[in-house]
Design a protein around this motif. Structure first.
Motif, mmCIF file in Angstrom:
data_model
loop_
_atom_site.group_PDB
_atom_site.id
_atom_site.type_symbol
_atom_site.label_atom_id
_atom_site.label_comp_id
_atom_site.label_asym_id
_atom_site.label_seq_id
_atom_site.Cartn_x
_atom_site.Cartn_y
_atom_site.Cartn_z
ATOM 1 N N SER A 34 0.832 -1.209 0.000
ATOM 2 C CA SER A 34 0.000 0.000 0.000
ATOM 3 C C SER A 34 0.863 1.253 0.000
ATOM 4 C CB SER A 34 -0.920 -0.001 1.221
ATOM 5 O OG SER A 34 -0.168 -0.140 2.426
ATOM 6 N N ASP A 35 1.997 1.236 0.722
ATOM 7 C CA ASP A 35 2.897 2.397 0.715
ATOM 8 C C ASP A 35 3.537 2.592 -0.651
ATOM 9 O OD1 ASP A 35 2.416 2.971 3.379
ATOM 10 O OD2 ASP A 35 3.999 1.617 4.074
ATOM 11 N N ARG A 36 3.863 1.505 -1.315
ATOM 12 C CA ARG A 36 4.448 1.608 -2.649
ATOM 13 C C ARG A 36 3.434 2.192 -3.638
ATOM 14 N NH1 ARG A 36 5.317 -3.373 -3.389
ATOM 15 N NH2 ARG A 36 7.222 -3.437 -2.138
ATOM 16 N N LEU A 220 -1.045 15.828 1.626
ATOM 17 C CA LEU A 220 -2.251 15.604 0.832
ATOM 18 C C LEU A 220 -3.323 16.636 1.166
ATOM 19 C CD1 LEU A 220 -2.582 11.707 0.964
ATOM 20 C CD2 LEU A 220 -2.018 13.084 -1.037
ATOM 21 N N ALA A 221 -3.525 16.870 2.461
ATOM 22 C CA ALA A 221 -4.537 17.854 2.865
ATOM 23 C C ALA A 221 -4.140 19.261 2.419
ATOM 24 C CB ALA A 221 -4.721 17.806 4.382
ATOM 25 N N LEU A 283 -7.067 9.168 -1.753
ATOM 26 C CA LEU A 283 -5.915 8.525 -1.116
ATOM 27 C C LEU A 283 -5.837 8.785 0.384
ATOM 28 C CD1 LEU A 283 -3.053 9.073 -3.711
ATOM 29 C CD2 LEU A 283 -4.374 7.009 -3.293
ATOM 30 N N ILE A 284 -6.537 9.804 0.859
ATOM 31 C CA ILE A 284 -6.491 10.108 2.298
ATOM 32 C C ILE A 284 -6.978 8.931 3.139
ATOM 33 C CG2 ILE A 284 -7.520 11.565 4.076
ATOM 34 C CD1 ILE A 284 -7.255 13.929 2.210
ATOM 35 N N PRO A 285 -8.102 8.246 2.797
ATOM 36 C CA PRO A 285 -8.481 7.061 3.595
ATOM 37 C C PRO A 285 -7.443 5.941 3.533
ATOM 38 C CG PRO A 285 -10.346 7.838 2.295
ATOM 39 C CD PRO A 285 -9.143 8.585 1.813
ATOM 40 N N ASN A 290 -3.439 2.731 6.526
ATOM 41 C CA ASN A 290 -2.072 2.275 6.788
ATOM 42 C C ASN A 290 -1.666 2.539 8.233
ATOM 43 O OD1 ASN A 290 -1.777 1.378 4.197
ATOM 44 N ND2 ASN A 290 -0.553 3.093 3.503
ATOM 45 N N ALA A 291 -2.047 3.696 8.744
ATOM 46 C CA ALA A 291 -1.711 4.001 10.135
ATOM 47 C C ALA A 291 -2.502 3.146 11.107
ATOM 48 C CB ALA A 291 -1.946 5.486 10.413
#
Length: 383
Positions: A34-36, A220-221, A283-285, A290-291
């Motif tokens: 997911s990070d990639r 992103l925000a 992409l924010i969700p 991931n966190a």
């Protein structure tokens, strides 16, 4: 030697894992899938759209079209386009008739601002690569190597147990010694288990991972807010009034006070901004997910390795708060499962154990391999 003992010996010798050599160190993945994906989209999308914008600018020529008076020559009209493009200041009038100006320079620097956005999106990856990846690489290399070695030790222990059991004149005495050795944890792997336990009390990797996601979420925000600001203030104004009565032309009577102009590239920039903003909002969700992965343990991998003797990190409830380095390592072990050769072997054994009718007779991989070796006829049943 009987045929069954010969077959069991060959089966156990084939169960040993080969030495991976140096290929394992080169094949480790130090980024989660997911990070990639996030890095590819957040960095690649603005670069791709900016390249399209620049390609259109070079192919289409001037990005502005001004309506010069009919008595202007071609050179004068070209000068008007150049001067208005250099200034990009809208001259208008308020309700009371006073002159107001509004700068449209954000449109001119918009492609370059997307380049800045791409650089900012790449910074969390650089933070992880240089601050956490070297230590993570060492941890993964050691743990994967020790897990495979623990599996090999178990297989060699079964081989030794077969030889001892075959040479034993009293089978009951042999199984009593085996049960006593299990109770006194002679079969444990203290180095690996204590290393994993130690990782529960360190937080350097998890701190950097959370910081990486927070930075990415912040960028992103901020990008989305910047695009909203452009749309509310500038991206609804594709036409503006330009004034060239400055400098030597200020006193020329035949030059009009204001010249209407239209931005040719306006629709392209609108489309680019909407594309970037829409994708970043989606992409924010993903970043939040991931966190949130750190809020629960991935117990599937360790539960399989609990088949090894005295490897009971889960059964002894040693897994406490999941926000620590061990949880990060487990996530990356899952991502590097192809490098963990023993996992597929133990996973198959686990599936066979679940399908076995007398599950109480199979407690660890040693018990299972003991059954395969033909020792079940002499092992006493559990009451």
């Amino acid at each position: 030697m009987s045929l069954s003992h010969t077959a069991a010996e060959y089966m156990l010798s084939d169960a040993l894992l080969p030495d991976p050599g140096s290929s394992r160190a080169k094949g480790l993945r130090l980024e989660l899938p997911s990070d990639r994906l996030l890095k590819f989209v957040t960095v690649g999308l603005p670069l791709f759209l900016v390249s399209l914008a620049f390609a259109r600018e070079f192919s289409a020529g001037s990005q502005i079209s001004c309506f010069s008076p009919t008595n202007f020559t071609g050179k004068q009209s070209a000068y008007v386009d150049t001067a208005c493009w250099d200034s990009l200041i809208h001259h208008g009038f308020d309700d009371e008739g006073h002159t107001v100006t509004k700068s449209l320079w954000a449109l001119k620097v918009f492609p370059y601002s997307l380049l800045v956005v791409a650089v900012l999106m790449y910074m969390p990856y650089l933070l992880w690569r240089y601050a956490a990846a070297p230590a993570l690489h060492s941890d993964l290399l050691f743990i994967i190597d020790e897990l495979d070695k623990s599996y090999n030790r178990s297989v060699r222990l079964v081989q030794h147990m077969r030889k001892v059991q075959q040479a034993s004149a009293e089978p009951e005495r042999f199984w009593e010694e085996y049960e006593r050795a299990r109770r006194e944890r002679y079969f444990e792997f203290p180095l690996l288990e204590r290393y994993l336990t130690c990782k529960q009390h360190t937080h350097s990797l998890v701190f950097i991972y959370i910081l990486r996601n927070l930075l990415l979420l912040l960028f992103l925000a901020a990008t989305c807010l910047y695009l909203v600001f452009l749309h509310l203030n500038i991206f609804f104004q594709d036409e503006f009034s330009c004034s060239i009565k400055t400098g030597l032309l200020q006193a020329e009577p035949h030059i009009p006070l204001l010249i209407p102009c239209k931005l040719v590239f306006f629709s392209v920039f609108q489309l680019i901004s909407l594309s970037v903003g829409g994708v970043y909002v989606l992409l924010i969700p993903v970043v939040i997910y991931n966190a949130l992965q750190l809020c629960q343990w991935d117990k599937g991998l360790l539960s399989v390795y609990e088949m090894l003797p005295a490897f009971d990190l889960l059964s002894r409830k040693m897994l406490t708060c999941p926000v620590n380095d061990l949880n990060i390592i487990l996530l990356f072990l899952r991502a590097n499962i192809s490098e963990l050769t023993s996992f597929s072997r133990l996973n198959a054994v686990s599936a066979l154990r679940e399908a076995t009718a007398n599950k109480e007779d199979i407690d660890t991989v040693i018990d299972f391999m003991t059954l395969l070796a033909g020792l079940e006829t002499t092992k006493p049943k559990h009451q």
